[in-house]
Design a protein around this motif. Structure first.
Motif, PDB file in Angstrom:
ATOM      1  N   VAL A 189       0.836  -1.204   0.000  1.00 39.09           N
ATOM      2  CA  VAL A 189       0.000   0.000   0.000  1.00 39.09           C
ATOM      3  C   VAL A 189       0.868   1.249   0.000  1.00 39.09           C
ATOM      4  O   VAL A 189       1.969   1.254   0.539  1.00 39.09           O
ATOM      5  N   SER A 190       0.346   2.304  -0.612  1.00 39.57           N
ATOM      6  CA  SER A 190       1.090   3.567  -0.663  1.00 39.57           C
ATOM      7  C   SER A 190       0.824   4.423   0.570  1.00 39.57           C
ATOM      8  O   SER A 190       1.640   5.267   0.927  1.00 39.57           O
ATOM      9  N   ASP A 191      -0.316   4.220   1.224  1.00 36.88           N
ATOM     10  CA  ASP A 191      -0.680   4.981   2.424  1.00 36.88           C
ATOM     11  C   ASP A 191      -1.228   3.981   3.440  1.00 36.88           C
ATOM     12  O   ASP A 191      -2.394   3.574   3.364  1.00 36.88           O
ATOM     13  N   LEU A 192      -0.382   3.593   4.374  1.00 32.80           N
ATOM     14  CA  LEU A 192      -0.742   2.550   5.335  1.00 32.80           C
ATOM     15  C   LEU A 192      -1.955   2.938   6.167  1.00 32.80           C
ATOM     16  O   LEU A 192      -2.850   2.124   6.382  1.00 32.80           O
ATOM     17  N   ASP A 193      -2.027   4.173   6.635  1.00 34.82           N
ATOM     18  CA  ASP A 193      -3.153   4.588   7.477  1.00 34.82           C
ATOM     19  C   ASP A 193      -4.474   4.548   6.710  1.00 34.82           C
ATOM     20  O   ASP A 193      -5.494   4.092   7.227  1.00 34.82           O
ATOM     21  N   ALA A 194      -4.464   5.008   5.464  1.00 29.74           N
ATOM     22  CA  ALA A 194      -5.685   4.988   4.653  1.00 29.74           C
ATOM     23  C   ALA A 194      -6.123   3.547   4.374  1.00 29.74           C
ATOM     24  O   ALA A 194      -7.305   3.215   4.479  1.00 29.74           O
ATOM     25  N   ALA A 195      -5.160   2.698   4.033  1.00 24.35           N
ATOM     26  CA  ALA A 195      -5.487   1.295   3.766  1.00 24.35           C
ATOM     27  C   ALA A 195      -5.974   0.608   5.031  1.00 24.35           C
ATOM     28  O   ALA A 195      -6.920  -0.184   4.994  1.00 24.35           O
ATOM     29  N   ALA A 243      -7.629   1.846   7.477  1.00 22.05           N
ATOM     30  CA  ALA A 243      -9.027   2.219   7.738  1.00 22.05           C
ATOM     31  C   ALA A 243      -9.981   1.338   6.936  1.00 22.05           C
ATOM     32  O   ALA A 243     -10.984   0.842   7.456  1.00 22.05           O
ATOM     33  N   VAL A 244      -9.655   1.098   5.671  1.00 24.62           N
ATOM     34  CA  VAL A 244     -10.513   0.289   4.805  1.00 24.62           C
ATOM     35  C   VAL A 244     -10.525  -1.167   5.265  1.00 24.62           C
ATOM     36  O   VAL A 244     -11.595  -1.782   5.418  1.00 24.62           O
ATOM     37  N   TYR A 245      -9.352  -1.752   5.491  1.00 25.40           N
ATOM     38  CA  TYR A 245      -9.294  -3.163   5.850  1.00 25.40           C
ATOM     39  C   TYR A 245      -9.784  -3.425   7.267  1.00 25.40           C
ATOM     40  O   TYR A 245     -10.319  -4.500   7.547  1.00 25.40           O
ATOM     41  N   THR A 246      -9.661  -2.446   8.156  1.00 23.40           N
ATOM     42  CA  THR A 246     -10.223  -2.598   9.495  1.00 23.40           C
ATOM     43  C   THR A 246     -11.743  -2.592   9.423  1.00 23.40           C
ATOM     44  O   THR A 246     -12.411  -3.331  10.159  1.00 23.40           O
ATOM     45  N   ALA A 247     -12.313  -1.799   8.533  1.00 23.96           N
ATOM     46  CA  ALA A 247     -13.767  -1.799   8.349  1.00 23.96           C
ATOM     47  C   ALA A 247     -14.241  -3.172   7.861  1.00 23.96           C
ATOM     48  O   ALA A 247     -15.337  -3.615   8.205  1.00 23.96           O
ATOM     49  N   LEU A 248     -13.418  -3.858   7.084  1.00 23.39           N
ATOM     50  CA  LEU A 248     -13.781  -5.170   6.555  1.00 23.39           C
ATOM     51  C   LEU A 248     -13.515  -6.294   7.544  1.00 23.39           C
ATOM     52  O   LEU A 248     -14.373  -7.152   7.764  1.00 23.39           O
ATOM     53  N   TYR A 249     -12.315  -6.323   8.156  1.00 21.39           N
ATOM     54  CA  TYR A 249     -11.880  -7.453   8.979  1.00 21.39           C
ATOM     55  C   TYR A 249     -11.898  -7.209  10.483  1.00 21.39           C
ATOM     56  O   TYR A 249     -11.645  -8.124  11.254  1.00 21.39           O
ATOM     57  N   GLY A 250     -12.157  -5.987  10.918  1.00 18.07           N
ATOM     58  CA  GLY A 250     -12.072  -5.668  12.345  1.00 18.07           C
ATOM     59  C   GLY A 250     -10.655  -5.251  12.695  1.00 18.07           C
ATOM     60  O   GLY A 250      -9.794  -5.087  11.827  1.00 18.07           O
ATOM     61  N   ASP A 251     -10.408  -5.087  13.977  1.00 19.13           N
ATOM     62  CA  ASP A 251      -9.096  -4.619  14.425  1.00 19.13           C
ATOM     63  C   ASP A 251      -7.993  -5.595  14.042  1.00 19.13           C
ATOM     64  O   ASP A 251      -8.167  -6.820  14.139  1.00 19.13           O
ATOM     65  N   PRO A 252      -6.837  -5.061  13.620  1.00 19.72           N
ATOM     66  CA  PRO A 252      -5.720  -5.947  13.263  1.00 19.72           C
ATOM     67  C   PRO A 252      -5.119  -6.606  14.500  1.00 19.72           C
ATOM     68  O   PRO A 252      -5.153  -6.050  15.592  1.00 19.72           O
ATOM     69  N   HIS A 253      -4.562  -7.787  14.324  1.00 23.37           N
ATOM     70  CA  HIS A 253      -3.863  -8.451  15.428  1.00 23.37           C
ATOM     71  C   HIS A 253      -2.443  -7.919  15.572  1.00 23.37           C
ATOM     72  O   HIS A 253      -1.839  -8.014  16.630  1.00 23.37           O
TER      73      HIS A 253
END
Length: 109
Positions: free
Chosen positions: A12-18, A20-30
């Motif tokens: 990803v080019s922008d980790l924070d932006a990505a 936000a999107v993937y957390t909306a899909l998968y929940g909080d990262p481990h």
């Protein structure tokens, strides 16, 4: 050779932006670090890494013998994109390309 696809790494080019999107899909990262954000998607690892996005996501196949699997694929006509490198204790990865430029990720010891 025993193989199983267990993870996908998404550059990803922008980790924070990505994130936000993937957390909306998968929940909080481990795992949430400046160089790796990992999600458990039903037992499948989806991870984000900052970097060159031109190569696209890479699905990693777990292999028992990374060097042996790599050599077998190179002998069959694959080319090397990323040489083997250590990513964690007991875990190395590399990325090969098929003749059409599709990425084949290998993860093993």
């Amino acid at each position: 050779m025993t193989t199983a696809i267990r993870s996908q790494v998404i550059p990803v080019s922008d980790l924070d932006a990505a994130k936000a999107v993937y957390t909306a899909l998968y929940g909080d990262p481990h795992t949430d670090t400046p160089y790796y954000v990992g999600y458990d998607a039903g037992g499948f690892e989806v991870s984000l890494t900052p970097g060159d996005v031109s190569g696209g996501p890479v699905a990693y196949t777990d292999v028992e013998d990374l060097d042996g699997a790599r050599e077998k694929l190179l002998a069959a006509g694959a080319t090397e994109r990323d040489a083997p490198r250590q990513v964690a204790p007991g875990a190395r990865v590399c990325v090969l390309l098929d003749k059409d430029g599709n990425a084949i990720g290998l993860r093993g010891e």
